[in-house]
Motif scaffolding. Structure first.
Motif, PDB file in Angstrom:
ATOM      1  N   ASP A 172       0.872  -1.171   0.000  1.00 13.54           N
ATOM      2  CA  ASP A 172       0.000   0.000   0.000  1.00 13.54           C
ATOM      3  C   ASP A 172       0.907   1.218   0.000  1.00 13.54           C
ATOM      4  N   CYS A 224      -4.557  -5.814  -8.293  1.00 10.02           N
ATOM      5  CA  CYS A 224      -4.691  -5.312  -6.923  1.00 10.02           C
ATOM      6  C   CYS A 224      -5.455  -6.320  -6.077  1.00 10.02           C
ATOM      7  N   CYS A 225      -5.264  -6.239  -4.773  1.00 10.39           N
ATOM      8  CA  CYS A 225      -5.859  -7.215  -3.854  1.00 10.39           C
ATOM      9  C   CYS A 225      -6.606  -6.529  -2.723  1.00 10.39           C
ATOM     10  N   ARG A 226      -7.634  -7.188  -2.256  1.00  7.34           N
ATOM     11  CA  ARG A 226      -8.324  -6.788  -1.028  1.00  7.34           C
ATOM     12  C   ARG A 226      -8.088  -7.896  -0.002  1.00  7.34           C
ATOM     13  N   THR A 249      -7.943 -13.181   0.921  1.00  9.31           N
ATOM     14  CA  THR A 249      -7.362 -12.282  -0.071  1.00  9.31           C
ATOM     15  C   THR A 249      -8.030 -12.517  -1.416  1.00  9.31           C
ATOM     16  N   ARG A 273      -6.741  -1.891 -10.714  1.00  7.93           N
ATOM     17  CA  ARG A 273      -7.209  -1.025  -9.639  1.00  7.93           C
ATOM     18  C   ARG A 273      -8.668  -0.648  -9.868  1.00  7.93           C
ATOM     19  N   LEU A 284     -10.905  -3.507  -8.808  1.00 11.56           N
ATOM     20  CA  LEU A 284     -10.939  -3.581  -7.350  1.00 11.56           C
ATOM     21  C   LEU A 284     -11.912  -2.548  -6.788  1.00 11.56           C
ATOM     22  N   GLU A 285     -11.801  -1.324  -7.251  1.00 12.93           N
ATOM     23  CA  GLU A 285     -12.662  -0.257  -6.740  1.00 12.93           C
ATOM     24  C   GLU A 285     -14.125  -0.498  -7.100  1.00 12.93           C
ATOM     25  N   ARG A 333     -16.150  -3.018  -4.726  1.00 11.12           N
ATOM     26  CA  ARG A 333     -16.291  -2.791  -3.285  1.00 11.12           C
ATOM     27  C   ARG A 333     -17.696  -3.057  -2.754  1.00 11.12           C
ATOM     28  N   GLU A 379      -6.529  -2.623   1.051  1.00 15.42           N
ATOM     29  CA  GLU A 379      -6.441  -2.770  -0.405  1.00 15.42           C
ATOM     30  C   GLU A 379      -5.018  -2.443  -0.834  1.00 15.42           C
ATOM     31  N   CYS A 380      -4.421  -3.334  -1.615  1.00 13.25           N
ATOM     32  CA  CYS A 380      -3.000  -3.229  -1.933  1.00 13.25           C
ATOM     33  C   CYS A 380      -2.742  -3.506  -3.407  1.00 13.25           C
TER      34      CYS A 380
END
Length: 206
Positions: free
Chosen positions: A44, A105-107, A156, A162, A165-166, A169, A192-193
Motif C-alpha cells: 500500500d 490489486c488485492c483486497r 485475499t 485497480r 478492485l474499486e 467494493r 487494499e494493496c
C-alpha cells in the motif's frame, strides 16, 4: 498447504527499496528452500504497509525454513522502517480463475472466528462466498488462510486492475456481510494493496 505472512507497517518512501530487496534477495533465497511453493508481496503505497506471503508444502517445511529466513525478515524491517509481524496459516481454500496480470490489486480481509467450528466457516466460504466473488468482473483469484489455534482467518481476493478492485467494493461488502453472519466471524481489518510480486504458486484447493 501452509503459508507464512510477514506484515510490515513501514515508510511509504522506502517501499521501492523494500520491493527490490524482496524481489532480488528474499525471493531467490526462499524459493530455493525445501518445500517452498512460492512468494507474493502486496504493498500500500499510501501508508507504507506491505504483506509478504510465502507458501509451503507442509507445516514441517514451513517451520524448518524459519532459521534461514528470520535474519532476512529483520533486514526487511530495517529497510522498510517497521517491525515485521509474523503469522503462520493453514491454506484452507485457493481458487484461481486466471493468472494475475501486471497492475493487479488485492483486497485483504482479516477476521476473528467467534466459535470453534472452523470447518463450518471454511465450507460456507467455499460453497457460498467463493462462487459469488468469482462472478465479479475482473476477478483473478481468492484464498482463505486460517489459524485454528488463534481463531483467526485471512481472505485475499485479487482483481486484474485497480479499477476492477474499486468497482467491486459494494458487491464484495454485500457478499462478505452475508458470509460473516452465516460463518460467525468478526471482521478485524480490510486493506487494499497493489500486487507487487505474484509468485505464490499455490495449487487449486476448493
Amino acid at each position: 498447504m501452509y503459508a507464512r505472512s510477514i506484515t510490515i507497517m513501514g515508510d511509504p518512501e522506502r517501499l521501492d527499496e523494500g520491493i527490490a530487496y524482496v524481489r532480488d534477495e528474499v525471493m531467490p533465497a526462499i524459493t530455493a528452500l525445501d518445500g517452498c511453493v512460492g512468494l507474493s508481496m502486496l504493498v500500500d503505497s499510501g501508508n507504507g504497509e506491505c504483506i509478504v506471503t510465502s507458501s509451503w508444502e507442509t507445516e514441517e517445511t514451513m517451520r524448518a525454513s524459519d532459521v534461514h529466513l528470520a535474519p532476512m525478515r529483520r533486514r526487511g524491517g530495517e529497510i522498510m522502517g517497521g517491525p515485521p509481524e509474523v503469522a503462520e496459516w493453514e491454506v484452507a481454500v485457493m481458487h484461481r480463475a486466471h493468472v494475475a496480470p501486471a497492475g493487479s490489486c488485492c483486497r485483504v480481509t482479516w477476521m476473528r472466528l467467534n466459535h470453534t467450528d472452523v470447518d463450518r466457516g471454511i465450507a460456507i466460504y467455499r460453497a457460498a462466498m467463493l462462487p459469488e466473488m468469482e462472478s465479479i468482473e475482473g476477478f483473478c483469484s481468492a484464498s482463505l488462510l486460517v489459524d485454528r489455534k488463534a481463531g483467526r482467518a485471512c481472505n485475499t481476493t485479487t482483481y486484474d486492475s485497480r479499477e476492477a478492485l474499486e468497482a467491486s467494493r459494494e458487491r464484495s461488502w454485500t457478499i462478505r456481510d452475508a458470509g460473516i453472519r452465516d460463518a460467525g466471524v468478526d471482521v478485524l481489518d480490510v486493506v487494499e494493496c497493489d500486487l507487487a510480486l505474484a509468485h505464490l504458486r499455490l495449487p487449486e484447493l476448493v
